[in-house]
Design a protein around this motif. Structure first.
Motif, PDB file in Angstrom:
ATOM      1  N   ARG A 149      68.041  33.098  20.298  1.00  0.00           N
ATOM      2  CA  ARG A 149      67.100  34.092  19.753  1.00  0.00           C
ATOM      3  C   ARG A 149      67.830  34.989  18.755  1.00  0.00           C
ATOM      4  NH1 ARG A 149      63.160  37.810  23.505  1.00  0.00           N
ATOM      5  NH2 ARG A 149      61.543  38.062  21.941  1.00  0.00           N
ATOM      6  N   ALA A 150      69.033  35.408  19.103  1.00  0.00           N
ATOM      7  CA  ALA A 150      69.824  36.250  18.200  1.00  0.00           C
ATOM      8  C   ALA A 150      70.156  35.509  16.913  1.00  0.00           C
ATOM      9  CB  ALA A 150      71.097  36.714  18.903  1.00  0.00           C
ATOM     10  N   ASP A 151      70.462  34.213  17.003  1.00  0.00           N
ATOM     11  CA  ASP A 151      70.724  33.408  15.801  1.00  0.00           C
ATOM     12  C   ASP A 151      69.508  33.398  14.875  1.00  0.00           C
ATOM     13  OD1 ASP A 151      73.344  32.682  16.366  1.00  0.00           O
ATOM     14  OD2 ASP A 151      72.783  30.784  17.310  1.00  0.00           O
ATOM     15  N   ARG A 152      68.328  33.205  15.460  1.00  0.00           N
ATOM     16  CA  ARG A 152      67.095  33.192  14.648  1.00  0.00           C
ATOM     17  C   ARG A 152      66.859  34.565  14.010  1.00  0.00           C
ATOM     18  NH1 ARG A 152      65.128  30.426  19.206  1.00  0.00           N
ATOM     19  NH2 ARG A 152      63.971  32.275  19.833  1.00  0.00           N
ATOM     20  N   LEU A 153      67.091  35.621  14.773  1.00  0.00           N
ATOM     21  CA  LEU A 153      66.887  36.964  14.241  1.00  0.00           C
ATOM     22  C   LEU A 153      67.911  37.295  13.162  1.00  0.00           C
ATOM     23  CD1 LEU A 153      66.037  38.882  17.518  1.00  0.00           C
ATOM     24  CD2 LEU A 153      64.475  38.259  15.660  1.00  0.00           C
ATOM     25  N   GLN A 155      77.326  47.465   8.653  1.00  0.00           N
ATOM     26  CA  GLN A 155      76.104  46.706   8.923  1.00  0.00           C
ATOM     27  C   GLN A 155      75.896  46.613  10.431  1.00  0.00           C
ATOM     28  OE1 GLN A 155      77.177  43.118   6.742  1.00  0.00           O
ATOM     29  NE2 GLN A 155      75.757  43.719   5.129  1.00  0.00           N
ATOM     30  N   PRO A 156      75.464  47.711  11.049  1.00  0.00           N
ATOM     31  CA  PRO A 156      75.390  47.717  12.514  1.00  0.00           C
ATOM     32  C   PRO A 156      74.367  46.752  13.099  1.00  0.00           C
ATOM     33  CG  PRO A 156      74.412  49.710  11.612  1.00  0.00           C
ATOM     34  CD  PRO A 156      75.063  48.987  10.480  1.00  0.00           C
ATOM     35  N   LEU A 157      73.228  46.563  12.448  1.00  0.00           N
ATOM     36  CA  LEU A 157      72.234  45.630  12.987  1.00  0.00           C
ATOM     37  C   LEU A 157      72.767  44.208  12.933  1.00  0.00           C
ATOM     38  CD1 LEU A 157      69.454  45.126  14.186  1.00  0.00           C
ATOM     39  CD2 LEU A 157      68.557  44.971  11.856  1.00  0.00           C
ATOM     40  N   ARG A 158      73.366  43.856  11.823  1.00  0.00           N
ATOM     41  CA  ARG A 158      73.962  42.520  11.701  1.00  0.00           C
ATOM     42  C   ARG A 158      75.036  42.327  12.779  1.00  0.00           C
ATOM     43  NH1 ARG A 158      73.656  38.896   7.985  1.00  0.00           N
ATOM     44  NH2 ARG A 158      72.714  40.322   6.507  1.00  0.00           N
ATOM     45  N   GLN A 159      75.851  43.353  13.018  1.00  0.00           N
ATOM     46  CA  GLN A 159      76.910  43.245  14.017  1.00  0.00           C
ATOM     47  C   GLN A 159      76.330  43.089  15.419  1.00  0.00           C
ATOM     48  OE1 GLN A 159      80.345  43.087  13.333  1.00  0.00           O
ATOM     49  NE2 GLN A 159      80.242  42.313  15.422  1.00  0.00           N
ATOM     50  N   ILE A 160      75.277  43.845  15.735  1.00  0.00           N
ATOM     51  CA  ILE A 160      74.627  43.719  17.041  1.00  0.00           C
ATOM     52  C   ILE A 160      74.095  42.303  17.235  1.00  0.00           C
ATOM     53  CG2 ILE A 160      72.587  44.419  18.364  1.00  0.00           C
ATOM     54  CD1 ILE A 160      73.082  47.287  17.264  1.00  0.00           C
ATOM     55  N   LEU A 161      73.443  41.763  16.193  1.00  0.00           N
ATOM     56  CA  LEU A 161      72.893  40.406  16.301  1.00  0.00           C
ATOM     57  C   LEU A 161      74.002  39.365  16.407  1.00  0.00           C
ATOM     58  CD1 LEU A 161      69.906  40.679  13.816  1.00  0.00           C
ATOM     59  CD2 LEU A 161      69.809  40.544  16.316  1.00  0.00           C
ATOM     60  N   GLU A 162      75.094  39.559  15.686  1.00  0.00           N
ATOM     61  CA  GLU A 162      76.226  38.635  15.797  1.00  0.00           C
ATOM     62  C   GLU A 162      76.838  38.700  17.198  1.00  0.00           C
ATOM     63  OE1 GLU A 162      78.815  39.647  12.543  1.00  0.00           O
ATOM     64  OE2 GLU A 162      77.571  38.572  11.092  1.00  0.00           O
ATOM     65  N   ALA A 207      75.258  39.512  19.934  1.00  0.00           N
ATOM     66  CA  ALA A 207      74.307  38.846  20.831  1.00  0.00           C
ATOM     67  C   ALA A 207      74.406  37.333  20.686  1.00  0.00           C
ATOM     68  CB  ALA A 207      72.885  39.315  20.547  1.00  0.00           C
ATOM     69  N   SER A 208      74.549  36.876  19.472  1.00  0.00           N
ATOM     70  CA  SER A 208      74.654  35.445  19.210  1.00  0.00           C
ATOM     71  C   SER A 208      75.902  34.845  19.849  1.00  0.00           C
ATOM     72  CB  SER A 208      74.680  35.214  17.693  1.00  0.00           C
ATOM     73  OG  SER A 208      74.837  33.861  17.398  1.00  0.00           O
ATOM     74  N   VAL A 226      71.365  44.384  28.085  1.00  0.00           N
ATOM     75  CA  VAL A 226      71.225  44.942  26.736  1.00  0.00           C
ATOM     76  C   VAL A 226      70.498  43.943  25.844  1.00  0.00           C
ATOM     77  CG1 VAL A 226      72.479  45.767  24.701  1.00  0.00           C
ATOM     78  CG2 VAL A 226      73.249  46.436  26.992  1.00  0.00           C
ATOM     79  N   ALA A 227      70.934  42.690  25.874  1.00  0.00           N
ATOM     80  CA  ALA A 227      70.295  41.657  25.043  1.00  0.00           C
ATOM     81  C   ALA A 227      68.825  41.483  25.415  1.00  0.00           C
ATOM     82  CB  ALA A 227      71.040  40.334  25.179  1.00  0.00           C
ATOM     83  N   ASP A 228      68.534  41.488  26.709  1.00  0.00           N
ATOM     84  CA  ASP A 228      67.151  41.295  27.162  1.00  0.00           C
ATOM     85  C   ASP A 228      66.236  42.427  26.701  1.00  0.00           C
ATOM     86  OD1 ASP A 228      67.962  38.983  28.414  1.00  0.00           O
ATOM     87  OD2 ASP A 228      67.968  39.837  30.439  1.00  0.00           O
ATOM     88  N   TRP A 229      66.750  43.631  26.607  1.00  0.00           N
ATOM     89  CA  TRP A 229      65.952  44.774  26.150  1.00  0.00           C
ATOM     90  C   TRP A 229      65.898  44.835  24.625  1.00  0.00           C
ATOM     91  CZ3 TRP A 229      66.666  49.110  23.142  1.00  0.00           C
ATOM     92  CH2 TRP A 229      65.709  50.126  23.267  1.00  0.00           C
ATOM     93  N   LEU A 230      67.035  44.575  24.007  1.00  0.00           N
ATOM     94  CA  LEU A 230      67.190  44.789  22.573  1.00  0.00           C
ATOM     95  C   LEU A 230      66.534  43.715  21.712  1.00  0.00           C
ATOM     96  CD1 LEU A 230      68.681  46.854  20.774  1.00  0.00           C
ATOM     97  CD2 LEU A 230      70.669  45.369  20.887  1.00  0.00           C
TER      98      LEU A 230
END
Length: 122
Positions: free
Chosen positions: A8-12, A79-86, A88-89, A97-101
């Motif tokens: 899911r994080a990869d897709r996002l 790039q905090p959003l990109r870092q969060i998604l990376e 998670a990925s 955290v991943a389940d909520w975010l």
């Protein structure tokens, strides 16, 4: 569950990469020929993370509070959003955290895609 979150994080992350390069016009051109103001969607990255952080801190869920408190204490990332998604990925986010975010990030990015993307909510 972690593998599902990573996918899911990869897709996002792919969606954010596409969206972040798009432009949003904030005002139209006037009669004098001066163009309006245009921003890239990645200019909203800090706002998105701030929105997520606010919700997480108000939730009172210890894992979320700890994650965003640590994020505040960490050195500023460009790039905090990109870092969060990376993170998670790569499975570096705690499951809670991943389940909520991730659902909140997905809803936010899909909304941006519907409003500002020629391809809608792909």
């Amino acid at each position: 569950m972690a593998n599902e979150s990573a996918l899911r994080a990869d897709r996002l992350l792919a969606l954010w990469s596409d969206l972040s390069m798009r432009h949003v016009a904030l005002s139209g051109a006037c009669a004098c020929g001066t163009g309006g103001i245009s921003l890239r969607l990645d200019d909203f990255e800090l706002d998105i993370v701030g929105y997520l952080e606010d919700g997480a801190l108000r939730s009172g869920v210890p894992a979320l509070v700890a994650f965003f408190s640590d994020l505040q204490q960490a050195e500023a990332r460009p790039q905090p959003l990109r870092q969060i998604l990376e993170d998670a990925s790569d499975g570096r986010l705690p499951d809670a955290v991943a389940d909520w975010l991730l659902p909140k990030v997905e809803k936010t990015l899909r909304s941006f895609a519907e409003l500002h993307g020629p391809r809608g909510g792909e």
